[in-house]
Enzyme design. Structure first.
Site, PDB file in Angstrom:
ATOM      1  N   PHE A 153       0.813  -1.218   0.000  1.00 18.83           N
ATOM      2  CA  PHE A 153       0.000   0.000   0.000  1.00 18.83           C
ATOM      3  C   PHE A 153       0.846   1.268   0.000  1.00 18.83           C
ATOM      4  CE2 PHE A 153      -2.283  -3.428   2.091  1.00 18.83           C
ATOM      5  CZ  PHE A 153      -3.479  -3.452   1.383  1.00 18.83           C
ATOM      6  N   LEU A 254     -10.113  13.976   0.989  1.00 18.76           N
ATOM      7  CA  LEU A 254     -11.268  14.784   0.589  1.00 18.76           C
ATOM      8  C   LEU A 254     -10.785  16.125   0.035  1.00 18.76           C
ATOM      9  CD1 LEU A 254     -13.998  14.297   3.376  1.00 18.76           C
ATOM     10  CD2 LEU A 254     -14.043  13.469   1.018  1.00 18.76           C
ATOM     11  N   CYS A 264      -1.149   4.292 -10.044  1.00 18.34           N
ATOM     12  CA  CYS A 264      -1.961   3.259  -9.373  1.00 18.34           C
ATOM     13  C   CYS A 264      -3.458   3.479  -9.484  1.00 18.34           C
ATOM     14  CB  CYS A 264      -1.573   3.183  -7.903  1.00 18.34           C
ATOM     15  SG  CYS A 264       0.083   2.532  -7.673  1.00 18.34           S
TER      16      CYS A 264
HETATM   17  C1  UDX Z   1      -1.936   5.190  -4.090  1.00 14.66           C
HETATM   18  C2  UDX Z   1      -2.493   4.656  -2.759  1.00 14.66           C
HETATM   19  O1  UDX Z   1      -2.733   5.741  -1.869  1.00 14.66           O
HETATM   20  C3  UDX Z   1      -1.515   3.670  -2.163  1.00 14.66           C
HETATM   21  O2  UDX Z   1      -2.055   3.123  -0.961  1.00 14.66           O
HETATM   22  C4  UDX Z   1      -1.271   2.572  -3.171  1.00 14.66           C
HETATM   23  O3  UDX Z   1      -0.319   1.650  -2.678  1.00 14.66           O
HETATM   24  C5  UDX Z   1      -0.767   3.146  -4.498  1.00 14.66           C
HETATM   25  O4  UDX Z   1      -1.694   4.107  -4.966  1.00 14.66           O
HETATM   26  P1  UDX Z   1      -0.116   6.991  -4.813  1.00 14.66           P
HETATM   27  O5  UDX Z   1      -0.428   6.624  -6.224  1.00 14.66           O
HETATM   28  O6  UDX Z   1       1.307   7.160  -4.417  1.00 14.66           O
HETATM   29  O7  UDX Z   1      -0.743   5.906  -3.823  1.00 14.66           O
HETATM   30  O8  UDX Z   1      -0.846   8.378  -4.542  1.00 14.66           O
HETATM   31  P2  UDX Z   1      -1.951   8.957  -3.557  1.00 14.66           P
HETATM   32  O9  UDX Z   1      -1.310   9.686  -2.438  1.00 14.66           O
HETATM   33  O10 UDX Z   1      -2.952   7.944  -3.197  1.00 14.66           O
HETATM   34  O11 UDX Z   1      -2.620  10.054  -4.510  1.00 14.66           O
HETATM   35  C6  UDX Z   1      -3.258   9.659  -5.727  1.00 14.66           C
HETATM   36  C7  UDX Z   1      -3.801  10.850  -6.454  1.00 14.66           C
HETATM   37  O12 UDX Z   1      -4.952  11.354  -5.812  1.00 14.66           O
HETATM   38  C8  UDX Z   1      -2.851  12.037  -6.619  1.00 14.66           C
HETATM   39  O13 UDX Z   1      -2.960  12.517  -7.950  1.00 14.66           O
HETATM   40  C9  UDX Z   1      -3.373  13.060  -5.629  1.00 14.66           C
HETATM   41  O14 UDX Z   1      -3.072  14.383  -6.011  1.00 14.66           O
HETATM   42  C10 UDX Z   1      -4.861  12.770  -5.684  1.00 14.66           C
HETATM   43  N1  UDX Z   1      -5.586  13.173  -4.471  1.00 14.66           N
HETATM   44  C11 UDX Z   1      -5.293  12.574  -3.275  1.00 14.66           C
HETATM   45  C12 UDX Z   1      -6.602  14.114  -4.546  1.00 14.66           C
HETATM   46  O15 UDX Z   1      -6.894  14.652  -5.617  1.00 14.66           O
HETATM   47  N2  UDX Z   1      -7.294  14.445  -3.407  1.00 14.66           N
HETATM   48  C13 UDX Z   1      -7.020  13.862  -2.214  1.00 14.66           C
HETATM   49  O16 UDX Z   1      -7.707  14.206  -1.232  1.00 14.66           O
HETATM   50  C14 UDX Z   1      -5.989  12.911  -2.144  1.00 14.66           C
END
Ligand code: UDX
Length: 444
Positions: A153, A254, A264
């Site tokens: 994760f 959020l 991912c």
């Molecule tokens: C994700 C999962 O969180 C992680 O547990 C898994 O193992 C791999 O995929 P990651 O891809 O590194 O991790 O990024 P994450 O921090 O989850 O953010 C994903 C995307 O969502 C980013 O583009 C981020 O900017 C966006 N995001 C995140 C939002 O737009 N709003 C939020 O509140 C949180």
């Protein structure tokens, strides 16, 4: 109990896992056919940007219990646990996952596998993949191989911390021997209080896609609220804060803006839909199609606002601040920032980008977009500035100074990260996705 572990695949997941496991006392052999990657890791340089990982790699190499090789050799005969950490990208022909790297890993390790060793998949896969791979492995060896699944994760930007002190470990096994070996592998973490959930293999495969689907849904939920908010003079950031105090909802994930991206979340929700389709369960996750639609609409919304403000974008100069899919990474895979830049470019705008870490990746993959290394150089002469990744540098930027450089003091905050009152005081027109900046009640 100390194990000898082979980590197959030294990308984000594999490199971090190799370093982390050696730091907690195991002997680790990292294997990847990419000679450059292996040479770089041997020399103590992580081939991608991840805060803290270079230092940790140096520490791990100093123990002499971590080595990197381009192919299995005699020492693979000593391995207790093979960890499959290769990529499962979206297939070229559809929404599903491409399993070719997992298949190659299985074929490659089979000649070295001892009957006591356990093969453990960590990559994100469609449910049912482990059973298929186990069958493939069984046909290559003359004993019943121990096979398990152990989803990962880790998030980019906090990868090492997420690996050493994860919220939880999940192990999926179908026999008590494999379960015991995995419990021993992770004992250094569990004795520090990390919870371990032991489940059957299909559940362990599902946990990962379920978690990522939930996170993607949470983001699209608040972004759907942002669409409503924008039309009724409400403020989605304040709304998120208000609902987030309810512990059942929680305030994480959020953050409204131009949505989710990266290597991912987008690929996982697509692969989940493809798998559900194959299983005749399309309806069970059909909501994920809407989750993706909402996500993509937020990107086009930026272009719509740009057109509302500037009219025809042909020849207009737009600066996009941020290229990475989120801060603290140089990863631009499926990045909302890049998607916004491309949409604006396709609408005729001249794009200049800036990113503290991902600039070179943009130069390599998007030759049609200009890239500057300094924020000031990137915004010079701009008709519009778009903040597309919430790097701290942008929140801390001197809006008065930047204002002197642009042709037009107009900024769209696609990540709700600017201290917008300060920008407004310095003469900027600020438009923030999902926000009502005129509301006297909304804080900075
Ligand atoms: C994700 C999962 O969180 C992680 O547990 C898994 O193992 C791999 O995929 P990651 O891809 O590194 O991790 O990024 P994450 O921090 O989850 O953010 C994903 C995307 O969502 C980013 O583009 C981020 O900017 C966006 N995001 C995140 C939002 O737009 N709003 C939020 O509140 C949180």
């Amino acid at each position: 109990m100390k194990k000898t572990v082979a980590v197959i695949g030294l990308g984000y997941l594999g490199a971090t896992t190799a370093v982390a496991l050696s730091l907690v006392g195991h002997r680790v052999i990292g294997i990847d056919p990419d000679e450059k990657k292996v040479a770089s890791l041997r020399a103590g340089r992580v081939p991608f940007y991840e805060p803290g990982l270079d230092e940790a790699l140096g520490e791990a190499l100093a123990t002499k219990e971590l080595e990197f090789v381009t192919a299995h050799d005699e020492s693979s005969h000593e391995v207790d646990v093979f960890l499959l950490c290769v990529g499962t990208p979206q297939s070229r022909t559809g929404l599903g996952a491409d399993l070719q790297y997992l298949e190659a890993s299985i074929d490659g390790l089979a000649p070295y596998l001892r009957a006591e060793a356990v093969v453990v998949g960590k990559s994100t896969v469609p449910v049912g993949t482990a059973a298929y791979l186990k069958q493939r492995l069984s046909s290559l060896v003359d004993f019943a191989p121990n096979f398990a699944w152990n989803p990962e994760f880790l998030r980019e930007g906090t990868a090492l911390k997420d690996t050493l002190t994860p919220d939880r470990l999940v192990i999926g096994t179908s026999d008590s021997y494999s379960e015991q070996v995995l419990r021993e592998l992770y004992q250094p973490l569990t004795e520090n209080g990390v919870p371990l959930v032991s489940v059957d293999i299909p559940t362990s495969e599902l946990v990962k896609v379920a978690a990522n689907s939930f996170l993607a849904t949470k983001i699209s939920f608040i972004n759907a609220m942002a669409e409503i908010a924008e039309n009724v003079g409400a403020d989605a950031v304040a709304l998120a804060e208000a609902i987030g105090y309810d512990e059942r909802i929680g305030n994480k994930f959020l953050r409204t803006g131009i949505g989710f991206g990266g290597g991912c979340l987008p690929k996982d929700i697509r692969a989940f839909q493809a798998r559900a389709n194959e299983l005749g369960l399309t309806e069970s996750v059909s909501f994920l199609a809407q989750v993706e639609d909402i996500n993509l609409r937020r990107r086009t919304r930026v272009v719509d606002i740009a057109v509302e403000e500037l009219g025809d974008l042909a020849g207009r100069r737009v600066t996009v601040l941020g290229a990475a899919f989120k801060p603290e990474t140089d990863d631009i895979r499926d990045s909302p920032a890049m998607a916004v830049a491309e949409l604006l470019w396709a609408a005729g705008a001249e794009i200049t980008m800036h990113d503290p870490k991902a600039g070179d990746n943009v130069r390599r993959m998007y030759p049609q977009l200009a890239v500057e290394d300094r924020i000031a150089d990137a915004v010079a002469g701009a008709d519009l500035v778009v903040v597309a990744t919430e790097w701290r540098d942008y929140g801390l930027a001197d809006s008065a100074e930047l204002g002197k450089l642009v042709a037009n003091k107009l900024v769209i905050d696609g990540r709700n990260t600017l201290p917008y009152r300060q920008w407004q005081q310095n003469g900027w027109k600020v438009i923030a996705l999902g926000r009502n900046l005129d509301s006297a009640l909304v804080g900075v």
